[in-house]
Design a protein around this motif. Structure first.
Motif, PDB file in Angstrom:
ATOM      1  N   VAL A 147       0.843  -1.194   0.000  1.00 50.50           N
ATOM      2  CA  VAL A 147       0.000   0.000   0.000  1.00 50.50           C
ATOM      3  C   VAL A 147       0.880   1.245   0.000  1.00 50.50           C
ATOM      4  O   VAL A 147       1.797   1.375   0.821  1.00 50.50           O
ATOM      5  CB  VAL A 147      -0.940   0.007   1.223  1.00 50.50           C
ATOM      6  CG1 VAL A 147      -1.776   1.285   1.251  1.00 50.50           C
ATOM      7  CG2 VAL A 147      -1.834  -1.223   1.215  1.00 50.50           C
ATOM      8  N   SER A 148       0.605   2.155  -0.919  1.00 53.23           N
ATOM      9  CA  SER A 148       1.388   3.382  -1.028  1.00 53.23           C
ATOM     10  C   SER A 148       1.175   4.263   0.198  1.00 53.23           C
ATOM     11  O   SER A 148       0.042   4.486   0.640  1.00 53.23           O
ATOM     12  CB  SER A 148       0.988   4.146  -2.291  1.00 53.23           C
ATOM     13  OG  SER A 148       1.701   5.365  -2.384  1.00 53.23           O
ATOM     14  N   ASP A 149       2.295   4.773   0.759  1.00 51.66           N
ATOM     15  CA  ASP A 149       2.234   5.689   1.897  1.00 51.66           C
ATOM     16  C   ASP A 149       3.406   6.655   1.780  1.00 51.66           C
ATOM     17  O   ASP A 149       4.501   6.388   2.269  1.00 51.66           O
ATOM     18  CB  ASP A 149       2.295   4.922   3.214  1.00 51.66           C
ATOM     19  CG  ASP A 149       2.117   5.844   4.421  1.00 51.66           C
ATOM     20  OD1 ASP A 149       1.662   6.994   4.239  1.00 51.66           O
ATOM     21  OD2 ASP A 149       2.442   5.407   5.545  1.00 51.66           O
ATOM     22  N   GLY A 150       3.192   7.753   1.100  1.00 51.31           N
ATOM     23  CA  GLY A 150       4.246   8.730   0.886  1.00 51.31           C
ATOM     24  C   GLY A 150       5.330   8.174  -0.017  1.00 51.31           C
ATOM     25  O   GLY A 150       5.065   7.713  -1.126  1.00 51.31           O
ATOM     26  N   ASP A 152       7.017   5.551   0.624  1.00 55.99           N
ATOM     27  CA  ASP A 152       7.184   4.126   0.926  1.00 55.99           C
ATOM     28  C   ASP A 152       5.987   3.318   0.474  1.00 55.99           C
ATOM     29  O   ASP A 152       4.902   3.856   0.202  1.00 55.99           O
ATOM     30  CB  ASP A 152       7.355   3.894   2.440  1.00 55.99           C
ATOM     31  CG  ASP A 152       8.584   4.552   3.012  1.00 55.99           C
ATOM     32  OD1 ASP A 152       9.539   4.782   2.254  1.00 55.99           O
ATOM     33  OD2 ASP A 152       8.594   4.840   4.232  1.00 55.99           O
ATOM     34  N   TYR A 153       6.197   1.999   0.407  1.00 53.15           N
ATOM     35  CA  TYR A 153       5.112   1.032   0.383  1.00 53.15           C
ATOM     36  C   TYR A 153       5.065   0.366   1.752  1.00 53.15           C
ATOM     37  O   TYR A 153       6.111   0.151   2.393  1.00 53.15           O
ATOM     38  CB  TYR A 153       5.344  -0.053  -0.669  1.00 53.15           C
ATOM     39  CG  TYR A 153       5.184   0.399  -2.096  1.00 53.15           C
ATOM     40  CD1 TYR A 153       3.947   0.813  -2.581  1.00 53.15           C
ATOM     41  CD2 TYR A 153       6.272   0.389  -2.961  1.00 53.15           C
ATOM     42  CE1 TYR A 153       3.807   1.207  -3.905  1.00 53.15           C
ATOM     43  CE2 TYR A 153       6.132   0.787  -4.285  1.00 53.15           C
ATOM     44  CZ  TYR A 153       4.893   1.200  -4.737  1.00 53.15           C
ATOM     45  OH  TYR A 153       4.752   1.598  -6.038  1.00 53.15           O
ATOM     46  N   VAL A 154       3.867  -0.003   2.176  1.00 49.21           N
ATOM     47  CA  VAL A 154       3.704  -0.758   3.417  1.00 49.21           C
ATOM     48  C   VAL A 154       3.224  -2.149   3.039  1.00 49.21           C
ATOM     49  O   VAL A 154       2.152  -2.315   2.450  1.00 49.21           O
ATOM     50  CB  VAL A 154       2.709  -0.071   4.374  1.00 49.21           C
ATOM     51  CG1 VAL A 154       2.556  -0.896   5.654  1.00 49.21           C
ATOM     52  CG2 VAL A 154       3.182   1.340   4.705  1.00 49.21           C
ATOM     53  N   THR A 177       0.287  -4.246  -5.963  1.00 50.79           N
ATOM     54  CA  THR A 177       0.053  -2.814  -5.797  1.00 50.79           C
ATOM     55  C   THR A 177      -1.276  -2.368  -6.383  1.00 50.79           C
ATOM     56  O   THR A 177      -1.701  -1.228  -6.164  1.00 50.79           O
ATOM     57  CB  THR A 177       1.196  -2.006  -6.450  1.00 50.79           C
ATOM     58  OG1 THR A 177       1.506  -2.562  -7.731  1.00 50.79           O
ATOM     59  CG2 THR A 177       2.438  -2.040  -5.577  1.00 50.79           C
ATOM     60  N   ASP A 220       3.370  -4.841   8.298  1.00 54.19           N
ATOM     61  CA  ASP A 220       3.595  -3.397   8.171  1.00 54.19           C
ATOM     62  C   ASP A 220       5.065  -3.076   7.874  1.00 54.19           C
ATOM     63  O   ASP A 220       5.689  -2.220   8.500  1.00 54.19           O
ATOM     64  CB  ASP A 220       3.150  -2.658   9.439  1.00 54.19           C
ATOM     65  CG  ASP A 220       1.641  -2.641   9.605  1.00 54.19           C
ATOM     66  OD1 ASP A 220       0.925  -2.752   8.584  1.00 54.19           O
ATOM     67  OD2 ASP A 220       1.168  -2.542  10.759  1.00 54.19           O
ATOM     68  N   ARG A 222       7.905  -1.420   5.833  1.00 54.01           N
ATOM     69  CA  ARG A 222       8.035  -0.235   4.994  1.00 54.01           C
ATOM     70  C   ARG A 222       9.239  -0.386   4.049  1.00 54.01           C
ATOM     71  O   ARG A 222      10.359  -0.640   4.488  1.00 54.01           O
ATOM     72  CB  ARG A 222       8.195   1.028   5.845  1.00 54.01           C
ATOM     73  CG  ARG A 222       7.032   1.262   6.810  1.00 54.01           C
ATOM     74  CD  ARG A 222       7.141   2.635   7.467  1.00 54.01           C
ATOM     75  NE  ARG A 222       6.817   3.693   6.529  1.00 54.01           N
ATOM     76  CZ  ARG A 222       5.581   4.184   6.334  1.00 54.01           C
ATOM     77  NH1 ARG A 222       4.556   3.667   7.000  1.00 54.01           N
ATOM     78  NH2 ARG A 222       5.384   5.157   5.484  1.00 54.01           N
ATOM     79  N   LYS A 225      10.052   3.529  -2.076  1.00 51.38           N
ATOM     80  CA  LYS A 225       9.666   3.389  -3.479  1.00 51.38           C
ATOM     81  C   LYS A 225      10.852   3.461  -4.431  1.00 51.38           C
ATOM     82  O   LYS A 225      10.761   2.992  -5.565  1.00 51.38           O
ATOM     83  CB  LYS A 225       8.631   4.467  -3.844  1.00 51.38           C
ATOM     84  CG  LYS A 225       7.282   4.256  -3.171  1.00 51.38           C
ATOM     85  CD  LYS A 225       6.275   5.313  -3.598  1.00 51.38           C
ATOM     86  CE  LYS A 225       4.907   5.061  -2.946  1.00 51.38           C
ATOM     87  NZ  LYS A 225       3.922   6.110  -3.316  1.00 51.38           N
TER      88      LYS A 225
END
Length: 400
Positions: A147-150, A152-154, A177, A220, A222, A225
């Motif tokens: 999952v995209s988070d800024g 990073d991916y989680v 993704t 979770d 991290r 990207k």
């Protein structure tokens, strides 16, 4: 097709043999002889890799600009064949044979500059995050979510059958993704550090009694990207390219060595009637048939070499070699088990450890026959099952 060595290739073969005689120590040779799968234990394969790295021979198939040898296709084949005959430890294929070539084609300049030298030296030890519970040969159905988070991916999910994950400090990994379209269109290829918080490695002990594979859990986790290889949601293209290098390889030399070991044992072992197995007509026929198959495999590999020399990549030929080579390997394993009969059932973990002073029960070479047989049952599954390989050949070669 002329299979005779040129004077230059014959001289190269002699150079290789001299190098192996000088550098393959008794400990390394024993580790190679006792290897029961594609992977020799990390300590031994890295020790051999350091020897080859110092010589500049660690990555024969790499381009010279990345640290390769500049050898011809025939020289590479001679090298692989002589190493097999000498019984060298198997180098881990994850970095040198798979991740490295993939990065050369799809990696960013920064990724190539950072990772490729570390793969050559053995500083980075890689594992492959492909298969998942329920998503092995049907790789496109993988569900490890990213999952995209800024920046990073989680990551949350799991990978399974992850060879040498308990040793690796790096993983190349396929993640989900996007789940809105075709399964292949929502996969991204990532590089990650195995010491990242949230990664847990649990061992899986094989039927052979060995700890080689694992299940890896992501909670979770991290991943930056910047560690994407290729583009987001385009990882399927990268993965297919990498698998071409996983599926191919030189089978004939290892098959020939295995067949010779069987021949040596049949010269002394007795059948149920007290006669040598080598004198049993039915068993001799099995050996002869296997020898014909091995020779056919060698001829096929030479044809593929000719194509590679012309600048082509393995393509569907790698699927053909993978399917035929793994099935032939399994056939030889079955003959080997038949050769040593009841000795095959003896569990000899202590005797199979390099440096052990435990005497083997039965023929010394035979104590690896059963674990090799058990490990190689997976050979026609990993790297894409042989049924999948035949589908690839039907589509790309026959146009079906």
């Amino acid at each position: 097709m002329n299979l005779d060595l040129t004077p230059a290739d014959a001289a190269f073969r002699d150079e290789v043999r001299a190098f192996l005689d000088e550098n393959l120590t008794p400990g390394l040779a024993e580790a190679g002889r006792l290897t029961t799968s594609v992977f020799t234990d990390r300590d031994w394969n890295l020790a051999w890799q350091k020897v080859l790295y110092k010589k500049g021979w660690v990555a024969p198939s790499w381009p010279v600009e990345y640290g390769g040898t500049g050898w011809s296709e025939m020289q590479k084949y001679i090298w692989a064949s002589e190493c097999t005959r000498a019984g060298t430890p198997n180098l881990s294929p994850m970095g040198l044979r798979m991740c490295g070539p993939m990065l050369m084609k799809f990696g960013t300049p920064a990724q190539k500059e950072f990772y490729l030298p570390r793969i050559l030296s053995g500083e980075d030890y890689w594992c492959q995050g492909y298969s998942e519970p329920g998503s092995g040969s049907d790789l496109a159905s993988l569900q490890l979510k990213a999952v995209s988070d800024g920046d990073d991916y989680v990551l949350n999910g799991t990978k399974i059958w992850t060879t040498h994950a308990h040793f690796a400090n790096r993983m190349f990994c396929l993640v989900r993704t996007d789940g809105s379209g075709k399964p292949q269109e929502g996969i991204t290829f990532l590089l990650l550090d195995m010491d990242t918080p949230g990664i847990k490695v649990e061992p899986i002990i094989t039927l052979a009694g060995e700890h080689e594979v694992n299940q890896v859990f992501f909670d979770d986790v991290r991943v930056p990207k910047k560690n994407i290889v290729g583009a987001e949601n385009q990882g399927w293209t990268v993965a297919k390219y990498l698998l071409e290098f996983e599926r191919g390889g030189a089978f004939a030399a290892s098959l020939a060595v295995g067949l010779e070991k069987i021949r040596e044992i049949t010269a002394s072992e007795r059948a149920g009637d007290g006669k040598r197995l080598a004198d049993d007509p039915a068993f001799s026929r099995k050996i002869a048939e296997a020898e014909i198959e091995v020779k056919a495999m060698e001829m096929t590999e030479h044809r593929v070499m000719a194509e590679l020399a012309g600048g082509k990549n393995p393509g569907p030929a790698s699927s053909m070699l993978k399917a035929r080579g793994t099935e032939m390997r399994q056939r030889l394993d079955e003959i080997a088990i038949e050769t040593i009969a009841y000795y095959a059932g003896v569990e000899q973990m202590a005797a199979r450890a390099p440096g052990s002073n435990v005497e083997p029960v039965g023929p010394a070479d035979g104590m690896v026959f059963m674990p090799t047989y058990l490990n190689n049952r997976a050979a026609s599954i990993y790297g894409g099952s042989n049924e999948v390989q035949r589908n690839i050949m039907a589509k790309l070669v026959l146009g079906l």
